[in-house]
Design a protein around this motif. Structure first.
Motif: not given
Length: 54
Positions: A38-40
């Protein structure tokens, strides 16, 4: 004059091939798709608002 030009072109071609081979050899071999990460990218609109400007 023609032989000098052909030598210069041959040297340039060899240098270009060597550069391409070295650039390809140093590139890391990784999978591009990683579905388990997951990349914010931004934290500006994390309050759940649906307005365009947050």
């Amino acid at each position: 004059m023609k032989t000098l030009l052909s030598r210069i072109m041959a040297t340039a071609l060899i240098a270009a091939v060597a550069w391409v081979l070295l650039a390809g050899a140093s590139a890391p071999r990784q999978n591009i798709l990683e579905p388990d990460k997951l990349v914010i990218l931004s934290t500006n609109d994390v309050k759940g608002k649906t307005d365009p400007c947050g």
